[in-house]
Design a protein around this motif. Structure first.
Motif, PDB file in Angstrom:
ATOM      1  N   MET A 175      17.596 -72.172  45.824  1.00 21.39           N
ATOM      2  CA  MET A 175      16.239 -71.748  46.187  1.00 21.39           C
ATOM      3  C   MET A 175      15.275 -72.920  46.300  1.00 21.39           C
ATOM      4  O   MET A 175      15.401 -73.926  45.611  1.00 21.39           O
ATOM      5  CB  MET A 175      15.691 -70.699  45.232  1.00 21.39           C
ATOM      6  N   ARG A 176      14.349 -72.751  47.218  1.00 20.90           N
ATOM      7  CA  ARG A 176      13.268 -73.715  47.365  1.00 20.90           C
ATOM      8  C   ARG A 176      12.218 -73.367  46.302  1.00 20.90           C
ATOM      9  O   ARG A 176      11.955 -72.187  46.055  1.00 20.90           O
ATOM     10  CB  ARG A 176      12.667 -73.560  48.761  1.00 20.90           C
ATOM     11  N   HIS A 177      11.635 -74.385  45.678  1.00 17.42           N
ATOM     12  CA  HIS A 177      10.616 -74.156  44.639  1.00 17.42           C
ATOM     13  C   HIS A 177       9.471 -73.285  45.176  1.00 17.42           C
ATOM     14  O   HIS A 177       9.292 -73.144  46.387  1.00 17.42           O
ATOM     15  CB  HIS A 177      10.061 -75.499  44.164  1.00 17.42           C
ATOM     16  N   ARG A 233      -0.128 -80.998  53.980  1.00 19.25           N
ATOM     17  CA  ARG A 233       0.285 -82.404  54.047  1.00 19.25           C
ATOM     18  C   ARG A 233       1.759 -82.546  53.668  1.00 19.25           C
ATOM     19  O   ARG A 233       2.259 -81.813  52.814  1.00 19.25           O
ATOM     20  CB  ARG A 233      -0.556 -83.226  53.063  1.00 19.25           C
ATOM     21  N   PHE A 234       2.441 -83.521  54.310  1.00 19.17           N
ATOM     22  CA  PHE A 234       3.823 -83.823  53.930  1.00 19.17           C
ATOM     23  C   PHE A 234       3.817 -84.331  52.486  1.00 19.17           C
ATOM     24  O   PHE A 234       3.196 -85.354  52.186  1.00 19.17           O
ATOM     25  CB  PHE A 234       4.408 -84.918  54.832  1.00 19.17           C
ATOM     26  N   CYS A 235       4.490 -83.626  51.620  1.00 16.71           N
ATOM     27  CA  CYS A 235       4.427 -83.926  50.186  1.00 16.71           C
ATOM     28  C   CYS A 235       5.594 -84.796  49.748  1.00 16.71           C
ATOM     29  O   CYS A 235       5.410 -85.838  49.114  1.00 16.71           O
ATOM     30  CB  CYS A 235       4.426 -82.599  49.431  1.00 16.71           C
ATOM     31  N   SER A 236       6.803 -84.322  50.050  1.00 14.52           N
ATOM     32  CA  SER A 236       7.991 -85.144  49.866  1.00 14.52           C
ATOM     33  C   SER A 236       8.103 -85.676  48.429  1.00 14.52           C
ATOM     34  O   SER A 236       8.106 -84.884  47.486  1.00 14.52           O
ATOM     35  CB  SER A 236       7.937 -86.263  50.908  1.00 14.52           C
ATOM     36  N   TRP A 237       8.103 -86.992  48.230  1.00 14.39           N
ATOM     37  CA  TRP A 237       8.314 -87.554  46.887  1.00 14.39           C
ATOM     38  C   TRP A 237       7.018 -87.697  46.094  1.00 14.39           C
ATOM     39  O   TRP A 237       7.019 -88.235  44.983  1.00 14.39           O
ATOM     40  CB  TRP A 237       9.023 -88.911  46.977  1.00 14.39           C
ATOM     41  N   SER A 250       8.136 -82.358  39.718  1.00 11.93           N
ATOM     42  CA  SER A 250       7.622 -81.309  38.825  1.00 11.93           C
ATOM     43  C   SER A 250       7.675 -79.919  39.446  1.00 11.93           C
ATOM     44  O   SER A 250       7.907 -78.935  38.740  1.00 11.93           O
ATOM     45  CB  SER A 250       6.174 -81.611  38.444  1.00 11.93           C
ATOM     46  N   ARG A 251       7.425 -79.808  40.747  1.00 14.52           N
ATOM     47  CA  ARG A 251       7.365 -78.460  41.329  1.00 14.52           C
ATOM     48  C   ARG A 251       8.718 -77.759  41.276  1.00 14.52           C
ATOM     49  O   ARG A 251       8.786 -76.538  41.142  1.00 14.52           O
ATOM     50  CB  ARG A 251       6.787 -78.505  42.753  1.00 14.52           C
ATOM     51  N   SER A 252       9.782 -78.538  41.334  1.00 13.79           N
ATOM     52  CA  SER A 252      11.117 -77.943  41.248  1.00 13.79           C
ATOM     53  C   SER A 252      11.453 -77.603  39.787  1.00 13.79           C
ATOM     54  O   SER A 252      12.026 -76.548  39.491  1.00 13.79           O
ATOM     55  CB  SER A 252      12.112 -78.927  41.871  1.00 13.79           C
ATOM     56  N   ARG A 304      10.501 -82.741  61.397  1.00 15.67           N
ATOM     57  CA  ARG A 304      10.702 -81.847  60.251  1.00 15.67           C
ATOM     58  C   ARG A 304      12.111 -81.239  60.205  1.00 15.67           C
ATOM     59  O   ARG A 304      12.632 -81.014  59.132  1.00 15.67           O
ATOM     60  CB  ARG A 304       9.698 -80.682  60.300  1.00 15.67           C
ATOM     61  N   ARG A 305      12.665 -80.914  61.357  1.00 18.46           N
ATOM     62  CA  ARG A 305      13.855 -80.061  61.320  1.00 18.46           C
ATOM     63  C   ARG A 305      15.119 -80.636  61.929  1.00 18.46           C
ATOM     64  O   ARG A 305      16.186 -80.070  61.778  1.00 18.46           O
ATOM     65  CB  ARG A 305      13.535 -78.715  62.000  1.00 18.46           C
ATOM     66  N   SER A 306      15.014 -81.760  62.675  1.00 17.19           N
ATOM     67  CA  SER A 306      16.239 -82.274  63.307  1.00 17.19           C
ATOM     68  C   SER A 306      17.173 -82.827  62.238  1.00 17.19           C
ATOM     69  O   SER A 306      16.760 -83.105  61.110  1.00 17.19           O
ATOM     70  CB  SER A 306      15.898 -83.364  64.312  1.00 17.19           C
ATOM     71  N   GLY A 332      12.673 -77.603  50.230  1.00 19.71           N
ATOM     72  CA  GLY A 332      12.979 -77.079  51.560  1.00 19.71           C
ATOM     73  C   GLY A 332      14.142 -77.811  52.210  1.00 19.71           C
ATOM     74  O   GLY A 332      15.102 -77.200  52.686  1.00 19.71           O
ATOM     75  N   ASN A 333      14.091 -79.145  52.180  1.00 22.55           N
ATOM     76  CA  ASN A 333      15.102 -79.889  52.921  1.00 22.55           C
ATOM     77  C   ASN A 333      16.336 -80.243  52.100  1.00 22.55           C
ATOM     78  O   ASN A 333      17.428 -80.357  52.673  1.00 22.55           O
ATOM     79  CB  ASN A 333      14.470 -81.122  53.569  1.00 22.55           C
ATOM     80  N   SER A 334      16.203 -80.383  50.781  1.00 18.50           N
ATOM     81  CA  SER A 334      17.450 -80.593  50.022  1.00 18.50           C
ATOM     82  C   SER A 334      18.270 -79.309  50.053  1.00 18.50           C
ATOM     83  O   SER A 334      19.507 -79.343  50.122  1.00 18.50           O
ATOM     84  CB  SER A 334      17.203 -81.106  48.597  1.00 18.50           C
ATOM     85  N   ASP A 378       4.685 -72.484  60.942  1.00 19.10           N
ATOM     86  CA  ASP A 378       3.354 -72.667  61.525  1.00 19.10           C
ATOM     87  C   ASP A 378       2.656 -73.936  61.049  1.00 19.10           C
ATOM     88  O   ASP A 378       1.732 -74.425  61.688  1.00 19.10           O
ATOM     89  CB  ASP A 378       2.462 -71.464  61.180  1.00 19.10           C
ATOM     90  N   GLN A 379       3.108 -74.466  59.914  1.00 21.60           N
ATOM     91  CA  GLN A 379       2.471 -75.689  59.406  1.00 21.60           C
ATOM     92  C   GLN A 379       2.553 -76.826  60.417  1.00 21.60           C
ATOM     93  O   GLN A 379       1.726 -77.721  60.415  1.00 21.60           O
ATOM     94  CB  GLN A 379       3.152 -76.122  58.098  1.00 21.60           C
ATOM     95  N   GLY A 380       3.562 -76.764  61.293  1.00 21.56           N
ATOM     96  CA  GLY A 380       3.729 -77.841  62.274  1.00 21.56           C
ATOM     97  C   GLY A 380       3.029 -77.575  63.588  1.00 21.56           C
ATOM     98  O   GLY A 380       3.267 -78.264  64.573  1.00 21.56           O
TER      99      GLY A 380
HETATM  100  O1  LIG Z   1       7.840 -82.413  51.759  1.00 14.13           O
HETATM  101  C1  LIG Z   1       7.148 -81.429  51.991  1.00 14.13           C
HETATM  102  O2  LIG Z   1       5.943 -81.493  52.245  1.00 14.13           O
HETATM  103  C2  LIG Z   1       7.772 -80.053  52.012  1.00 14.13           C
HETATM  104  O3  LIG Z   1       8.381 -79.796  50.821  1.00 14.13           O
HETATM  105  C3  LIG Z   1       8.725 -79.871  53.139  1.00 14.13           C
HETATM  106  O4  LIG Z   1       8.024 -80.088  54.287  1.00 14.13           O
HETATM  107  P1  LIG Z   1       8.554 -79.594  55.707  1.00 14.13           P
HETATM  108  O5  LIG Z   1       8.525 -78.088  55.681  1.00 14.13           O
HETATM  109  O6  LIG Z   1       7.543 -80.162  56.655  1.00 14.13           O
HETATM  110  O7  LIG Z   1       9.927 -80.151  55.891  1.00 14.13           O
END
Ligand SMILES: O=C(O)[C@H](O)COP(=O)(O)O
Length: 293
Positions: A44-46, A56-60, A96-98, A151-153, A224-226, A285-287
Motif C-alpha cells: 500500500m501507498r502511505h 509539490r514533488f515530495c520524494s525524499w 515518516s509518512r510511510s 511521473r509515470r514512464s 506511490g512509485n516504490s 490530476d496533479q500533473g
Molecule cells: O514524491 C511524491 O511527491 C509522491 O509521493 C509521488 O509523486 P507522483 O505521483 O508525482 O509520482
C-alpha cells in the motif's frame, strides 16, 4: 468482507483505472492456469502526505501525513481488521509518512506489537531536481505530457539533484541516511522507476520473500512509485503498461501468489471502488495545468 474487497475492474479507454488491459490479460491467464494461491501480501501507498495539498514533488523530503492522510491510514487499519487479517511484519521506507501510516494502521487493527522494519530501499522514487516543484506549474511550463512522462514512464530519469538545490542538505545530511547498506555517496541523486526496481528487488528477494515463505502475512507501507515498481515486478506489468498505473494513497492492495511467487489472480484494491477511482483521478490530476473539481 465481500462488499469491501473490490477486484480491479478495468476499462482500457479509461486511464483512471489501474493496470488497464494488463489486468484483463492477467485475469484470463489466471483463469486458464488454475494455479493455487499459496501466499498473500499487502502493498500500500502511505496516506496522503502534507505536500499533496501544495501539489509539490515530495520524494525524499520528509513530509508528514496530512490530516486526511492520518484518517486514510486509520481507515485502512479498520478495513483490514474487519476483514479478519492478522499481520506478522510490516515493512516501511525511512520516510515518516510511510512509517506513520504503518503505526496508525497497526493501532487501528489493535496489532501495535507487530514488528515494523524500515529500509531506504522502499523510499519514494528520488525525483532529483524536480523535488519541491509544483506539478501544475511544471505542466504549464513543460506540457502535461512531459510531466506525465517524468511521473509515470519506466525509464526516464529526471535531472539529478545537486548541492545548489534547496533540499539537498536537508536530505543528505539527515542521520537516517548514514544507516543504509550503501554509503551516502552511493545513494541516488535521481531515479527512474527502473532504478527504483533495481534498488528494491534485492531487498524484496533477500529480506521480504523469506518472511513470506515462512508463512508470515506481510504488509508493505511504501510510496506511490516504490509500490508501482514492486507491482510491476510481481504482476509482470510491461514497460508500456506501467505508464497507466497510478496508485491512490491509503489503499491496501492484496496480491495472491503461487508457490513460485507468480500472481494467481488480479490484484485487488480493497475499499469502496468509487472512492478508489476518485482517489486515483486525484493523483493523476496533479500533473494537469488545471485540476478537476
Ligand atoms: O514524491 C511524491 O511527491 C509522491 O509521493 C509521488 O509523486 P507522483 O505521483 O508525482 O509520482
Amino acid at each position: 468482507m465481500l462488499s469491501m474487497v473490490i477486484q480491479i475492474s478495468v476499462n482500457s479507454h479509461d486511464c483512471t483505472t489501474i493496470g488497464t488491459d494488463f489486468v484483463t490479460r492477467r485475469a484470463a491467464a489466471a483463469r486458464q492456469s488454475f494455479r493455487m494461491s499459496k501466499y498473500k501480501v499487502f502493498v500500500m501507498r502511505h496516506g496522503e502526505g502534507a505536500w499533496t495539498k501544495e501539489n509539490r514533488f515530495c520524494s525524499w523530503v520528509d513530509q508528514r501525513l496530512s490530516e486526511d492522510g492520518v484518517k486514510e491510514a486509520l481507515a485502512c487499519g479498520h478495513l483490514l481488521k474487519e476483514a479478519g487479517y492478522h499481520l506478522d511484519v510490516v515493512f516501511t521506507s525511512l520516510l515518516s509518512r510511510s512509517i506513520h501510516t504503518a503505526w496508525l494502521l497497526l493501532e487501528a487493527m489493535g496489532q501495535e506489537w507487530v514488528p515494523v522494519v524500515r529500509t531506504w530501499r522502499l523510499n519514494e522514487r528520488h525525483y532529483g531536481a524536480l523535488i519541491g516543484l509544483n506539478r501544475a506549474e511544471m505542466a504549464l511550463n513543460h506540457g502535461e505530457e512531459q510531466v506525465k512522462q517524468w511521473r509515470r514512464s519506466y525509464d526516464l530519469t529526471p535531472p539529478p539533484i545537486d548541492e545548489s538545490h534547496p533540499y539537498f542538505l536537508e536530505i543528505y545530511n539527515d542521520r537516517r541516511y548514514s544507516t543504509c547498506d550503501v554509503s551516502k555517496e552511493d545513494l541516488p541523486k535521481s531515479e527512474s522507476l527502473k532504478d527504483v526496481l533495481e534498488r528494491l528487488q534485492p531487498y524484496w528477494d533477500g529480506t521480504i520473500v523469506p518472511e513470506i515463505k515462512q508463512g508470515k502475512l506481510v504488509l508493505i507501507s511504501g510510496h506511490g512509485n516504490s509500490c508501482r515498481a514492486l507491482l510491476k515486478h510481481l504482476e509482470g506489468i510491461s514497460d508500456a503498461d506501467i505508464v497507466n498505473v497510478t496508485l491512490p494513497t491509503g489503499t491496501p492492495i492484496l496480491i495472491e501468489l503461487d508457490e513460485n511467487f507468480r500472481p494467481t489472480k488480479p490484484m485487488q484494491l480493497l475499499g469502496d471502488q468509487k472512492a478508489i477511482q476518485a482517489a486515483i483521478r486525484k493523483v493523476e490530476d496533479q500533473g494537469k495545468v488545471k485540476q478537476r473539481a
